[in-house]
Design an enzyme around this catalytic site. Structure first.
Site, PDB file in Angstrom:
ATOM      1  N   TYR A 158       7.468   4.633   6.749  1.00 22.98           N
ATOM      2  CA  TYR A 158       7.570   3.870   7.998  1.00 22.98           C
ATOM      3  C   TYR A 158       9.006   3.909   8.533  1.00 22.98           C
ATOM      4  O   TYR A 158       9.861   3.131   8.143  1.00 22.98           O
ATOM      5  CB  TYR A 158       7.100   2.436   7.784  1.00 22.98           C
ATOM      6  CG  TYR A 158       5.654   2.303   7.337  1.00 22.98           C
ATOM      7  CD1 TYR A 158       4.750   3.362   7.486  1.00 22.98           C
ATOM      8  CD2 TYR A 158       5.180   1.130   6.757  1.00 22.98           C
ATOM      9  CE1 TYR A 158       3.426   3.249   7.077  1.00 22.98           C
ATOM     10  CE2 TYR A 158       3.856   1.007   6.350  1.00 22.98           C
ATOM     11  CZ  TYR A 158       2.992   2.071   6.504  1.00 22.98           C
ATOM     12  OH  TYR A 158       1.684   1.952   6.090  1.00 22.98           O
TER      13      TYR A 158
ATOM     14  N   LYS B 236       4.923   1.956  -1.079  1.00 19.29           N
ATOM     15  CA  LYS B 236       4.022   3.067  -1.388  1.00 19.29           C
ATOM     16  C   LYS B 236       4.776   4.205  -2.066  1.00 19.29           C
ATOM     17  O   LYS B 236       6.010   4.274  -2.018  1.00 19.29           O
ATOM     18  CB  LYS B 236       3.341   3.548  -0.106  1.00 19.29           C
ATOM     19  CG  LYS B 236       2.745   2.351   0.677  1.00 19.29           C
ATOM     20  CD  LYS B 236       1.634   2.658   1.595  1.00 19.29           C
ATOM     21  CE  LYS B 236       1.121   1.405   2.262  1.00 19.29           C
ATOM     22  NZ  LYS B 236       1.978   0.875   3.336  1.00 19.29           N
TER      23      LYS B 236
ATOM     24  N   ASP C 193       3.591  -5.704   3.697  1.00 18.80           N
ATOM     25  CA  ASP C 193       3.356  -4.313   3.278  1.00 18.80           C
ATOM     26  C   ASP C 193       4.294  -3.375   4.026  1.00 18.80           C
ATOM     27  O   ASP C 193       4.385  -3.420   5.252  1.00 18.80           O
ATOM     28  CB  ASP C 193       1.909  -3.905   3.595  1.00 18.80           C
ATOM     29  CG  ASP C 193       1.680  -2.422   3.307  1.00 18.80           C
ATOM     30  OD1 ASP C 193       1.765  -2.037   2.125  1.00 18.80           O
ATOM     31  OD2 ASP C 193       1.454  -1.648   4.263  1.00 18.80           O
TER      32      ASP C 193
END
Ligand SMILES: NC(=O)c1ccc[n+]([C@@H]2O[C@H](COP(=O)([O-])OP(=O)(O)OC[C@H]3O[C@@H](n4cnc5c(N)ncnc54)[C@H](OP(=O)(O)O)[C@@H]3O)[C@@H](O)[C@H]2O)c1
Length: 349
Positions: free
Chosen positions: A58, A83, A53
């Site tokens: 990030y 995402k 993930d």
């Protein structure tokens, strides 16, 4: 070689019981060099982890770049989630030394929230470019909800619903561009709203179903079971304290911040029970969420090969049934929470 897998909702996707949380590869709270991050993800794949993930957020693209480089060269297909909801735009004022939102040396971009149809499609496209991959398996609507968005939540929720954000995700799934979609969030309330608003497959719920909190048992998990929605339990250590415990001499972290006194006190009581049963606290924290039938995978943060080896050891560590019972008796775990059994251990051995 692969770890045991579980089916995700009504989809064809199967996730390994342990996933690789790659916020670490965006330098969450500590700097990781390219080689170490790469060694961690390569070791995970070699050990049978089949799910990674990541997110644009990030390290503002850094984690996606590192993950994509590793997965492009993997010797088998790895299920990948990223995402949507944050677009990255160039930020000339950013410096390499600066920490932003907990990420050290993030790439020089600023975040623009956009959960509309157009925003979701642009975010997906940009992720494919950063990853250098032609597809991802799952897209999660990242950090929608009042906990992160505050008063802006209603506007962003409208982007997702009347603004076509959820429709865009459904179309991507219908076209086969992705295999599944859902939310990636830290709060229960918005998960319930999403199940009512869109035909989601999965919820990546971080920090909310752990040894310290089981609120999803009340309304969310029954609703997931009724609607065939699977749950990925992110951040099983509540950002650290359930792995480090309270006795290292360092500051224990809880939900991204130094742990408040009442949390430290509660973890001390859990540690006392763990000591009595000779159970590593981190093993209990990692294995606990997987006992719930809605949970298909648990997703800890892993940033180097040593952590990966520890994680797999903790995942396989036998835990006596009496330990879980003692937590319930001490009022430290809800009595209606399913707990791991000897059968689970046999599957993992
Ligand atoms: N909104 C969302 O969608 C969302 C939110 C949060 C998380 N997530 C996902 O969940 C993943 C994990 O979240 P997280 O990293 O925030 O939380 P976490 O896994 O609960 O905690 C990570 C922390 O625990 C420490 N740790 C891990 N294993 C340890 C061990 N065996 N002994 C001692 N310390 C240990 C790590 O230290 P080191 O850094 O030293 O290894 C790190 O500080 C993320 O990477 C992301 O994929 C998603």
């Amino acid at each position: 070689m692969t770890l045991p897998t579980r089916p995700l909702g009504q989809t064809k996707i199967r996730l390994t019981e342990i996933g690789f949380g790659a916020a670490s590869l965006g330098n969450l709270n500590r700097r990781i060099d390219d080689a170490t991050g790469r060694a961690a993800i390569d070791a995970a794949i070699a050990a049978g982890v089949g799910f990674v993930d990541t997110a644009p957020f990030y390290g503002r693209g850094l984690s996606e770049r590192r993950v994509g480089d590793a997965l492009r060269e993997a010797d088998r297909a790895i299920i990948l989630s990223t995402k949507v909801g944050r677009l990255l735009t160039p930020d000339a004022s950013a410096t390499a030394e600066e920490a932003r939102d907990g990420f050290l040396s993030p790439m020089p971009f600023r975040v623009v929230y956009d959960y509309s149809r157009d925003g979701i499609l642009r975010s997906f496209e940009a992720s494919l470019h950063r990853l250098g991959l032609d597809r991802v398996d799952m897209l999660f609507v990242h950090d929608i909800g009042r906990m992160v968005q505050g008063d802006a939540h209603d506007r962003h929720w409208a982007e997702l619903t009347t603004g076509g954000g959820f429709d865009a995700l459904e179309s991507l799934r219908d076209q086969g561009a992705i295999g599944a979609f859902g939310l990636g969030v830290n709060e229960v309330e918005v998960c319930i709203d999403a199940i009512h608003a869109a035909p989601i497959d999965v919820l990546l719920l971080a920090n909310r179903y752990t040894l310290l909190e089981q609120t999803p048992l009340d309304a969310l998990f029954p609703l997931c079971a009724k609607n065939g929605v699977s749950v990925i339990a992110g951040a099983p250590y509540n950002s650290g304290i359930l792995a480090t415990g309270t006795r290292t001499g360092g500051t224990p972290y809880y939900d991204y911040s130094p742990a408040p006194d009442e949390i430290v006190a509660r973890v001390r009581r859990i540690e006392a029970v763990a000591d009595a049963w000779q159970v590593p606290l981190a093993a209990a924290a990692l294995q606990f969420p997987l006992a719930h039938p809605c949970v298909v995978s648990v997703l800890p943060g892993i940033g180097d090969p040593r952590r990966l080896a520890q994680t797999l050891d903790l995942y396989r560590r036998p835990i006596p049934g009496g330990f879980w019972q003692a937590l319930v008796t001490e009022g430290l775990l809800r009595s209606d929470a399913p707990v791991p059994t000897a059968r689970d251990e046999a599957v993992r051995a």
